[in-house]
Design an enzyme around this catalytic site. Structure first.
Site, PDB file in Angstrom:
ATOM      1  N   LYS A 112       0.841  -1.213   0.000  1.00 23.91           N
ATOM      2  CA  LYS A 112       0.000   0.000   0.000  1.00 23.91           C
ATOM      3  C   LYS A 112       0.872   1.259   0.000  1.00 23.91           C
ATOM      4  CE  LYS A 112      -2.040  -1.180   3.859  1.00 23.91           C
ATOM      5  NZ  LYS A 112      -1.393  -2.471   4.160  1.00 23.91           N
TER       6      LYS A 112
ATOM      7  N   ARG B 296     -10.069   0.387   8.319  1.00 23.13           N
ATOM      8  CA  ARG B 296      -9.726  -1.007   8.617  1.00 23.13           C
ATOM      9  C   ARG B 296     -10.814  -1.716   9.395  1.00 23.13           C
ATOM     10  NH1 ARG B 296      -3.794   0.100   8.603  1.00 23.13           N
ATOM     11  NH2 ARG B 296      -2.849  -1.864   9.140  1.00 23.13           N
TER      12      ARG B 296
ATOM     13  N   ARG C  97      11.651  -5.449   5.572  1.00 26.61           N
ATOM     14  CA  ARG C  97      11.511  -3.998   5.381  1.00 26.61           C
ATOM     15  C   ARG C  97      12.430  -3.234   6.327  1.00 26.61           C
ATOM     16  NH1 ARG C  97       5.666  -1.777   5.460  1.00 26.61           N
ATOM     17  NH2 ARG C  97       5.626  -3.045   7.342  1.00 26.61           N
TER      18      ARG C  97
ATOM     19  N   ARG D 273      10.715  -1.530  11.864  1.00 23.02           N
ATOM     20  CA  ARG D 273       9.530  -1.205  12.646  1.00 23.02           C
ATOM     21  C   ARG D 273       9.337  -2.220  13.773  1.00 23.02           C
ATOM     22  NH1 ARG D 273       4.679  -0.066   8.371  1.00 23.02           N
ATOM     23  NH2 ARG D 273       3.545  -1.293   9.915  1.00 23.02           N
TER      24      ARG D 273
ATOM     25  N   ARG E 295      -1.127  -9.193  13.004  1.00 23.34           N
ATOM     26  CA  ARG E 295      -1.645  -8.180  12.068  1.00 23.34           C
ATOM     27  C   ARG E 295      -2.511  -8.833  10.979  1.00 23.34           C
ATOM     28  NH1 ARG E 295       3.921  -5.505  10.707  1.00 23.34           N
ATOM     29  NH2 ARG E 295       2.745  -4.364   9.121  1.00 23.34           N
TER      30      ARG E 295
HETATM   31  P1  AP5 Z   1       4.860  -1.538   1.898  1.00 27.04           P
HETATM   32  O1  AP5 Z   1       4.577  -0.782   0.663  1.00 27.04           O
HETATM   33  O2  AP5 Z   1       5.515  -0.834   3.022  1.00 27.04           O
HETATM   34  O3  AP5 Z   1       3.525  -2.315   2.367  1.00 27.04           O
HETATM   35  P2  AP5 Z   1       2.253  -1.813   3.170  1.00 27.04           P
HETATM   36  O4  AP5 Z   1       1.056  -2.470   2.563  1.00 27.04           O
HETATM   37  O5  AP5 Z   1       2.249  -0.338   3.301  1.00 27.04           O
HETATM   38  O6  AP5 Z   1       2.545  -2.541   4.556  1.00 27.04           O
HETATM   39  P3  AP5 Z   1       2.362  -2.024   6.047  1.00 27.04           P
HETATM   40  O7  AP5 Z   1       3.085  -3.027   6.901  1.00 27.04           O
HETATM   41  O8  AP5 Z   1       2.751  -0.592   6.174  1.00 27.04           O
HETATM   42  O9  AP5 Z   1       0.832  -2.196   6.243  1.00 27.04           O
HETATM   43  P4  AP5 Z   1       0.068  -2.230   7.556  1.00 27.04           P
HETATM   44  O10 AP5 Z   1      -1.298  -2.037   7.086  1.00 27.04           O
HETATM   45  O11 AP5 Z   1       0.297  -3.435   8.384  1.00 27.04           O
HETATM   46  O12 AP5 Z   1       0.752  -1.076   8.430  1.00 27.04           O
HETATM   47  P5  AP5 Z   1       0.314   0.411   8.791  1.00 27.04           P
HETATM   48  O13 AP5 Z   1       1.521   1.226   8.838  1.00 27.04           O
HETATM   49  O14 AP5 Z   1      -0.834   0.834   7.968  1.00 27.04           O
HETATM   50  O15 AP5 Z   1       5.759  -2.822   1.480  1.00 27.04           O
HETATM   51  C1  AP5 Z   1       6.230  -3.729   2.470  1.00 27.04           C
HETATM   52  C2  AP5 Z   1       7.668  -4.139   2.125  1.00 27.04           C
HETATM   53  O16 AP5 Z   1       7.661  -4.868   0.903  1.00 27.04           O
HETATM   54  C3  AP5 Z   1       8.636  -2.972   1.927  1.00 27.04           C
HETATM   55  O17 AP5 Z   1       9.909  -3.330   2.378  1.00 27.04           O
HETATM   56  C4  AP5 Z   1       8.648  -2.770   0.406  1.00 27.04           C
HETATM   57  O18 AP5 Z   1       9.881  -2.234  -0.022  1.00 27.04           O
HETATM   58  C5  AP5 Z   1       8.422  -4.199  -0.102  1.00 27.04           C
HETATM   59  N1  AP5 Z   1       7.646  -4.227  -1.334  1.00 27.04           N
HETATM   60  C6  AP5 Z   1       6.601  -3.398  -1.685  1.00 27.04           C
HETATM   61  N2  AP5 Z   1       6.123  -3.759  -2.890  1.00 27.04           N
HETATM   62  C7  AP5 Z   1       6.845  -4.839  -3.283  1.00 27.04           C
HETATM   63  C8  AP5 Z   1       6.826  -5.673  -4.450  1.00 27.04           C
HETATM   64  N3  AP5 Z   1       5.944  -5.454  -5.423  1.00 27.04           N
HETATM   65  N4  AP5 Z   1       7.707  -6.698  -4.526  1.00 27.04           N
HETATM   66  C9  AP5 Z   1       8.590  -6.921  -3.526  1.00 27.04           C
HETATM   67  N5  AP5 Z   1       8.677  -6.172  -2.401  1.00 27.04           N
HETATM   68  C10 AP5 Z   1       7.805  -5.145  -2.293  1.00 27.04           C
HETATM   69  O19 AP5 Z   1      -0.243   0.220  10.293  1.00 27.04           O
HETATM   70  C11 AP5 Z   1       0.631  -0.118  11.324  1.00 27.04           C
HETATM   71  C12 AP5 Z   1      -0.140  -0.188  12.634  1.00 27.04           C
HETATM   72  O20 AP5 Z   1      -0.709   1.108  12.924  1.00 27.04           O
HETATM   73  C13 AP5 Z   1      -1.344  -1.146  12.656  1.00 27.04           C
HETATM   74  O21 AP5 Z   1      -0.968  -2.485  12.947  1.00 27.04           O
HETATM   75  C14 AP5 Z   1      -2.191  -0.521  13.767  1.00 27.04           C
HETATM   76  O22 AP5 Z   1      -1.647  -0.802  15.040  1.00 27.04           O
HETATM   77  C15 AP5 Z   1      -2.003   0.973  13.498  1.00 27.04           C
HETATM   78  N6  AP5 Z   1      -3.003   1.495  12.543  1.00 27.04           N
HETATM   79  C16 AP5 Z   1      -2.760   2.068  11.328  1.00 27.04           C
HETATM   80  N7  AP5 Z   1      -3.903   2.420  10.723  1.00 27.04           N
HETATM   81  C17 AP5 Z   1      -4.905   2.047  11.564  1.00 27.04           C
HETATM   82  C18 AP5 Z   1      -6.320   2.118  11.492  1.00 27.04           C
HETATM   83  N8  AP5 Z   1      -6.942   2.628  10.405  1.00 27.04           N
HETATM   84  N9  AP5 Z   1      -7.038   1.636  12.532  1.00 27.04           N
HETATM   85  C19 AP5 Z   1      -6.445   1.123  13.622  1.00 27.04           C
HETATM   86  N10 AP5 Z   1      -5.095   1.021  13.777  1.00 27.04           N
HETATM   87  C20 AP5 Z   1      -4.328   1.475  12.734  1.00 27.04           C
HETATM   88 MG    MG Z   2       2.463   0.970   4.900  1.00 19.78          MG
END
Ligand code: AP5
Ligand code: MG
Length: 211
Positions: free
Chosen positions: A18, A93, A127, A159, A170
Site C-alpha cells: 500500500k 480497517r 523492510r 519497525r 496483524r
Molecule cells: P509496503 O509498501 O511498506 O507495504 P504496506 O502495505 O504499506 O505494509 P504495512 O506493513 O505498512 O501495512 P500495515 O497495514 O500493516 O501497516 P500500517 O503502517 O498501515 O511494502 C512492504 C515491504 O515490501 C517494503 O519493504 C517494500 O519495499 C516491499 N515491497 C513493496 N512492494 C513490493 C513488491 N511489489 N515486490 C517486492 N517487495 C515489495 O499500520 C501499522 C499499525 O498502525 C497497525 O498495525 C495498527 O496498530 C495501526 N493502525 C494504522 N492504521 C490504523 C487504522 N486505520 N485503525 C487502527 N489502527 C491502525
Molecule cells: Mg504501509
C-alpha cells in the site's frame, strides 16, 4: 453531508504494498497520501498524547481504537493538500471507520491489492525504514550502503511490529476486521482487485489502469 472530491482507498493485507504504491500515485496524481500508520508512527516518535495512547497497540500488531484513528483521519482530510483528492493507505480497517468515512466523503475507487500470504512475511520482516519515511527491503529494494538511507544518509531501522509473530497478529486483524470493509465497498460497486505480485512499477501500471 457528503462532498465530491476524488477519493481513493488502497486496501490490502499488511505488507501488500500500500505504502509503496501510494507514494507513486501521489507523485502521478498530486493527491494527498494519507497513511494512518505513518501518522500514528509520527505521533509515537513525537511522544504526543495520541502517540502514548497508540504505541502499545501498534507494538503488539493490534488495531488502535477507532475513536483515535477516526479523529486523526478527519484532521488529515481537512488539510489543504487533501482538498483536490486523497489516497487513503491503511484506513478504513474496521466497519466503524468505514461508516465514519462514508459520512464525510465519497470514495470513488477502492483498490484492493492481492498478495498471497506466503509472500507477506518475507516482505514485512525484510523492510527497513528511515526516520523521514523512506522505505527499503533488504532483498527487493536494498539501499546502496547496508543500513543507510540513500536519500538522507539516516540510519535505517526496523519497525517494532515487523517481526514474524507480530505479522501473524496483524494478518489475523486483517481477516477479522478489514475483510468486512472490502465487502462493504464491494456492495457499493467501487472495488477493483489488483494483482500485487511483481515489480512495483508493473503493479503501479495495473493500479493506474483501474482508476
Ligand atoms: P509496503 O509498501 O511498506 O507495504 P504496506 O502495505 O504499506 O505494509 P504495512 O506493513 O505498512 O501495512 P500495515 O497495514 O500493516 O501497516 P500500517 O503502517 O498501515 O511494502 C512492504 C515491504 O515490501 C517494503 O519493504 C517494500 O519495499 C516491499 N515491497 C513493496 N512492494 C513490493 C513488491 N511489489 N515486490 C517486492 N517487495 C515489495 O499500520 C501499522 C499499525 O498502525 C497497525 O498495525 C495498527 O496498530 C495501526 N493502525 C494504522 N492504521 C490504523 C487504522 N486505520 N485503525 C487502527 N489502527 C491502525
Ligand atoms: Mg504501509
Amino acid at each position: 453531508m457528503t462532498e465530491q472530491r476524488r477519493g481513493i482507498i488502497l486496501i490490502g493485507a499488511p505488507g501488500s504494498g500500500k505504502g509503496t504504491q501510494a507514494k507513486k500515485m501521489k507523485a502521478a496524481l498530486g493527491y494527498a497520501h494519507i497513511s494512518t500508520g505513518d501518522l500514528l508512527r509520527a505521533a509515537v516518535a513525537e511522544d504526543s498524547e495520541l502517540g502514548r495512547k497508540a504505541k502499545g497497540y501498534m507494538d503488539e500488531g493490534q488495531l488502535v481504537p477507532d475513536s483515535l484513528v477516526i479523529d486523526l483521519l478527519k484532521e488529515a482530510l481537512g488539510g489543504p493538500e487533501a482538498q483536490q483528492g486523497f489516497i487513503l493507505d491503511g484506513f478504513p480497517r474496521t466497519m466503524a471507520q468505514a461508516d465514519a468515512l462514508d459520512a464525510e466523503v465519497t470514495v470513488d475507487r477502492v483498490v484492493a491489492l492481492q498478495v498471497p500470504f506466503d509472500l507477506i512475511e518475507e516482505r514485512i520482516t525484510g523492510r527497513r525504514m528511515s526516520k523521514s519515511g523512506h522505505v527499503y527491503h533488504v532483498k527487493h529494494n536494498p539501499p546502496k550502503v547496508d543500513g543507510v538511507c540513500d536519500a538522507t544518509g539516516e540510519a535505517l531501522y526496523q519497525r517494532s511490529d515487523d517481526t514474524a509473530p507480530k505479522v501473524v497478529a496483524r494478518l489475523a486483524k486483517f481477516e477479522s476486521e478489514t475483510r468486512a470493509v472490502i465487502a462493504h465497498y464491494q456492495h457499493k460497486g467501487v472495488v477493483v482487485e489488483v494483482d500485487g505480485v511483481g515489480d512495483p512499477s508493473e503493479i503501479f501500471t495495473r493500479v493506474m489502469a483501474v482508476l
